[in-house]
Motif scaffolding. Sequence first.
Motif, PDB file in Angstrom:
ATOM      1  N   ALA A  63      17.272  29.497 112.313  1.00 25.96           N
ATOM      2  CA  ALA A  63      16.771  29.923 111.725  1.00 25.96           C
ATOM      3  C   ALA A  63      17.202  29.124 109.840  1.00 25.96           C
ATOM      4  O   ALA A  63      18.259  29.727 109.634  1.00 25.96           O
ATOM      5  CB  ALA A  63      17.394  31.257 111.698  1.00 25.96           C
ATOM      6  N   LEU A  64      16.368  28.147 109.953  1.00 24.69           N
ATOM      7  CA  LEU A  64      16.937  27.521 108.668  1.00 24.69           C
ATOM      8  C   LEU A  64      16.381  27.811 107.416  1.00 24.69           C
ATOM      9  O   LEU A  64      17.791  27.772 106.415  1.00 24.69           O
ATOM     10  CB  LEU A  64      16.114  26.347 108.709  1.00 24.69           C
ATOM     11  CG  LEU A  64      15.994  25.555 107.661  1.00 24.69           C
ATOM     12  CD1 LEU A  64      17.490  24.361 107.671  1.00 24.69           C
ATOM     13  CD2 LEU A  64      14.505  24.295 107.883  1.00 24.69           C
ATOM     14  N   LEU A  65      15.622  29.315 107.166  1.00 27.22           N
ATOM     15  CA  LEU A  65      15.103  30.231 106.016  1.00 27.22           C
ATOM     16  C   LEU A  65      16.043  30.862 106.250  1.00 27.22           C
ATOM     17  O   LEU A  65      15.692  31.901 105.308  1.00 27.22           O
ATOM     18  CB  LEU A  65      13.793  30.382 106.004  1.00 27.22           C
ATOM     19  CG  LEU A  65      12.781  28.968 106.318  1.00 27.22           C
ATOM     20  CD1 LEU A  65      11.504  29.600 106.059  1.00 27.22           C
ATOM     21  CD2 LEU A  65      13.132  28.505 104.567  1.00 27.22           C
ATOM     22  N   GLY A  66      16.813  31.497 107.385  1.00 31.54           N
ATOM     23  CA  GLY A  66      17.363  32.684 107.302  1.00 31.54           C
ATOM     24  C   GLY A  66      16.790  33.855 108.259  1.00 31.54           C
ATOM     25  O   GLY A  66      16.090  32.972 109.000  1.00 31.54           O
ATOM     26  N   HIS A  67      17.914  34.674 108.783  1.00 28.04           N
ATOM     27  CA  HIS A  67      16.817  35.343 109.799  1.00 28.04           C
ATOM     28  C   HIS A  67      15.713  36.555 108.944  1.00 28.04           C
ATOM     29  O   HIS A  67      15.781  36.989 107.815  1.00 28.04           O
ATOM     30  CB  HIS A  67      18.413  36.313 110.948  1.00 28.04           C
ATOM     31  CG  HIS A  67      19.320  35.618 111.811  1.00 28.04           C
ATOM     32  ND1 HIS A  67      19.286  34.659 112.532  1.00 28.04           N
ATOM     33  CD2 HIS A  67      20.420  35.260 110.945  1.00 28.04           C
ATOM     34  CE1 HIS A  67      19.849  34.480 112.447  1.00 28.04           C
ATOM     35  NE2 HIS A  67      20.920  34.461 112.205  1.00 28.04           N
ATOM     36  N   CYS A  68      14.930  36.297 110.068  1.00 30.12           N
ATOM     37  CA  CYS A  68      13.322  37.012 109.684  1.00 30.12           C
ATOM     38  C   CYS A  68      12.817  36.696 108.154  1.00 30.12           C
ATOM     39  O   CYS A  68      12.709  37.841 107.663  1.00 30.12           O
ATOM     40  CB  CYS A  68      13.414  38.952 109.620  1.00 30.12           C
ATOM     41  SG  CYS A  68      14.434  39.052 111.512  1.00 30.12           S
ATOM     42  N   PRO A  69      13.095  35.500 108.205  1.00 36.41           N
ATOM     43  CA  PRO A  69      12.277  34.948 106.734  1.00 36.41           C
ATOM     44  C   PRO A  69      11.064  36.155 106.268  1.00 36.41           C
ATOM     45  O   PRO A  69       9.938  36.350 107.621  1.00 36.41           O
ATOM     46  CB  PRO A  69      11.991  34.259 106.688  1.00 36.41           C
ATOM     47  CG  PRO A  69      11.844  33.232 108.152  1.00 36.41           C
ATOM     48  CD  PRO A  69      12.925  34.426 108.764  1.00 36.41           C
ATOM     49  N   PRO A  70      10.850  36.812 105.307  1.00 33.10           N
ATOM     50  CA  PRO A  70       9.305  37.421 105.491  1.00 33.10           C
ATOM     51  C   PRO A  70       8.043  36.807 105.698  1.00 33.10           C
ATOM     52  O   PRO A  70       6.754  37.352 106.341  1.00 33.10           O
ATOM     53  CB  PRO A  70       9.179  38.019 103.976  1.00 33.10           C
ATOM     54  CG  PRO A  70      10.785  37.914 103.413  1.00 33.10           C
ATOM     55  CD  PRO A  70      11.427  36.618 104.311  1.00 33.10           C
ATOM     56  N   ALA A  71       8.236  35.438 105.317  1.00 28.81           N
ATOM     57  CA  ALA A  71       6.552  34.850 105.641  1.00 28.81           C
ATOM     58  C   ALA A  71       6.762  34.515 106.906  1.00 28.81           C
ATOM     59  O   ALA A  71       5.398  35.424 107.946  1.00 28.81           O
ATOM     60  CB  ALA A  71       6.526  33.839 104.856  1.00 28.81           C
ATOM     61  N   VAL A  72       7.522  34.320 107.939  1.00 29.96           N
ATOM     62  CA  VAL A  72       7.284  33.811 109.062  1.00 29.96           C
ATOM     63  C   VAL A  72       7.146  35.263 109.690  1.00 29.96           C
ATOM     64  O   VAL A  72       6.209  34.639 110.949  1.00 29.96           O
ATOM     65  CB  VAL A  72       8.968  33.600 109.675  1.00 29.96           C
ATOM     66  CG1 VAL A  72       8.816  32.555 111.312  1.00 29.96           C
ATOM     67  CG2 VAL A  72       8.843  32.013 109.027  1.00 29.96           C
ATOM     68  N   VAL A  73       8.116  36.564 109.758  1.00 34.60           N
ATOM     69  CA  VAL A  73       8.248  37.559 110.429  1.00 34.60           C
ATOM     70  C   VAL A  73       6.218  38.729 109.851  1.00 34.60           C
ATOM     71  O   VAL A  73       5.716  39.016 111.024  1.00 34.60           O
ATOM     72  CB  VAL A  73       8.446  38.990 109.926  1.00 34.60           C
ATOM     73  CG1 VAL A  73       8.325  40.493 110.032  1.00 34.60           C
ATOM     74  CG2 VAL A  73       9.918  38.610 110.138  1.00 34.60           C
ATOM     75  N   GLU A  74       5.636  38.452 108.861  1.00 27.72           N
ATOM     76  CA  GLU A  74       4.550  38.839 108.521  1.00 27.72           C
ATOM     77  C   GLU A  74       3.596  37.896 109.027  1.00 27.72           C
ATOM     78  O   GLU A  74       2.465  38.351 110.189  1.00 27.72           O
ATOM     79  CB  GLU A  74       4.287  38.450 107.276  1.00 27.72           C
ATOM     80  CG  GLU A  74       2.692  38.459 106.419  1.00 27.72           C
ATOM     81  CD  GLU A  74       2.382  38.317 105.211  1.00 27.72           C
ATOM     82  OE1 GLU A  74       1.054  38.649 105.399  1.00 27.72           O
ATOM     83  OE2 GLU A  74       3.322  38.599 104.356  1.00 27.72           O
ATOM     84  N   ALA A  75       3.602  36.434 109.436  1.00 25.11           N
ATOM     85  CA  ALA A  75       2.885  36.019 110.480  1.00 25.11           C
ATOM     86  C   ALA A  75       3.074  35.752 111.591  1.00 25.11           C
ATOM     87  O   ALA A  75       2.151  35.899 112.247  1.00 25.11           O
ATOM     88  CB  ALA A  75       2.813  34.262 110.100  1.00 25.11           C
ATOM     89  N   ILE A  76       3.826  36.161 112.294  1.00 23.85           N
ATOM     90  CA  ILE A  76       4.015  36.681 113.536  1.00 23.85           C
ATOM     91  C   ILE A  76       3.573  37.785 114.003  1.00 23.85           C
ATOM     92  O   ILE A  76       2.943  38.697 115.265  1.00 23.85           O
ATOM     93  CB  ILE A  76       5.602  36.478 114.185  1.00 23.85           C
ATOM     94  CG1 ILE A  76       6.568  35.456 114.220  1.00 23.85           C
ATOM     95  CG2 ILE A  76       5.660  37.534 115.063  1.00 23.85           C
ATOM     96  CD1 ILE A  76       8.264  35.434 114.127  1.00 23.85           C
ATOM     97  N   THR A  77       3.933  39.280 113.219  1.00 25.66           N
ATOM     98  CA  THR A  77       3.118  40.370 113.553  1.00 25.66           C
ATOM     99  C   THR A  77       1.446  40.283 113.798  1.00 25.66           C
ATOM    100  O   THR A  77       1.101  40.816 114.246  1.00 25.66           O
ATOM    101  CB  THR A  77       3.931  41.076 112.284  1.00 25.66           C
ATOM    102  OG1 THR A  77       5.197  40.781 111.529  1.00 25.66           O
ATOM    103  CG2 THR A  77       3.226  42.665 112.221  1.00 25.66           C
ATOM    104  N   ALA A  78       1.230  39.599 112.178  1.00 27.55           N
ATOM    105  CA  ALA A  78      -0.246  39.570 112.242  1.00 27.55           C
ATOM    106  C   ALA A  78      -0.893  38.731 113.300  1.00 27.55           C
ATOM    107  O   ALA A  78      -1.905  39.358 113.935  1.00 27.55           O
ATOM    108  CB  ALA A  78      -0.908  38.606 110.811  1.00 27.55           C
ATOM    109  N   GLN A  79      -0.929  38.201 113.965  1.00 24.83           N
ATOM    110  CA  GLN A  79      -1.608  37.221 115.106  1.00 24.83           C
ATOM    111  C   GLN A  79      -0.469  38.173 115.732  1.00 24.83           C
ATOM    112  O   GLN A  79      -1.350  37.704 117.688  1.00 24.83           O
ATOM    113  CB  GLN A  79      -0.327  35.871 115.436  1.00 24.83           C
ATOM    114  CG  GLN A  79      -0.690  34.848 116.734  1.00 24.83           C
ATOM    115  CD  GLN A  79      -2.480  34.783 116.682  1.00 24.83           C
ATOM    116  OE1 GLN A  79      -2.935  34.394 116.107  1.00 24.83           O
ATOM    117  NE2 GLN A  79      -2.691  35.167 117.442  1.00 24.83           N
ATOM    118  N   ALA A  80       0.540  38.312 116.597  1.00 24.27           N
ATOM    119  CA  ALA A  80       0.664  39.931 118.077  1.00 24.27           C
ATOM    120  C   ALA A  80      -0.419  40.115 117.700  1.00 24.27           C
ATOM    121  O   ALA A  80      -1.276  40.978 119.532  1.00 24.27           O
ATOM    122  CB  ALA A  80       1.836  40.305 117.677  1.00 24.27           C
TER     123      ALA A  80
END
Length: 433
Positions: A63-80
Amino acid sequence: MTRSLHVSRALYSDAQRYLAGGVSSDARRVAGVPLYVDRAEGARLWDVDGNSYLDYVLGQGPALLGHCPPAVVEAITAQAARGMVYSAQHAAEVRVAERICAMVPSAERVRFNTVGSEAVHAALRLARGYTGRSRILKFEGHYHGWLDPVLYSVHPAVDAAGPADSPIAVPGTAGQQPGHADDLIICPWNDLDALTRLMDRHAGQIAAVITEPVLCNTGAIRPDPGYLEAMRRLCDEHGILLIFDEIITGFRLAPGGAQEYLGVMPDLSVFGKAMAGGMQVSALAGRAAVMDHISTGKIAHAGTFNSQPVGIAAAEATLRVLDERREEVYGTLYARGSALMEGLRAAADKAGVPMLVDGPGPVFQTYFTGAPAVRDYRGFAATDRAMMAGLHAALLDRGVNIVPRGLWFLSTAHTEADIAATVDAFADALGAL
């Protein structure tokens, strides 16, 4: 201070009935009740009892950008929503491979895996297939995954590990095939004379030297000046591939990993953890002349979940931030790490506690020792690890979570206020010890 752990204790009691040992990884075994996390965000965790923690474990580094960084959460949600496993190629894996090749100095080709142990296994197989040799030189105290062929001499009992300048291969667990030790040569870290001697002794037999370029599984130990450069030269002279295990250091110390940070080029590298913000993605990368031996079909590399699209979406989002905002990201990591290290040193000095605080900054180690430096596994083993376990427990009670052996990871989510609060908690914990 004492945390309320009523719910955690009940969960642990149930876990011991259904999970072997009550946990899902040996790394989570602790004295007492393990940490049961309910949620995580930024630099903080909250456990199932509602206790809050400033987190310096960060999932063991991802978690280099911290937990649940918005850009990563958004990308995961969209791909799922588009699909979670294809068993087919997709465009994002090409983009991520291209970015890795642009960011990492030695990367000309990439293959994806799921976890670091798999990527290491692929690297060693490729090295053996490429060179036609069977033996691997690894260093005492270095960890390259939990698979049988390399789980040797990570944290062995010193009295069973042989001479300091010529260690023997000590298995990490019962159940390993004894013959695997025959393919390993164990070398002390930061000892150029020993490395030169072992390479000469086993000339023509060694396929690869594998190393953590900064040793983060045993303290946070940087190579001596010139050591990796000499290792690179010796590998070239003997026709040996040099493999950097950058599972921890990759993308954490610099956009191009430890090889950029230290200025030494390996033939092959393995990456994981920070490359996807916590999703299960690892990668093998390296020189085209070596990596293309996979594409010929001579050297097998496969996996149902290789380039799994949700993980790759997380990697694409994470690497975009690390690459395109590199000055901001790494400026923050090094500034916060340096400030925290200085604060911990000052607190230990004030308390009259002999402590060494050392490491690059985005990752560092605290040791209970009067020694001015720790350069290898034997030096690490001589520190007071029992007292470090006590510090870990005391910090948890004060709302600070670190790796139990004394390793600290920083994220871009840690603020100056977090650092100040951590130093105060650390000083209080030292007083309690």
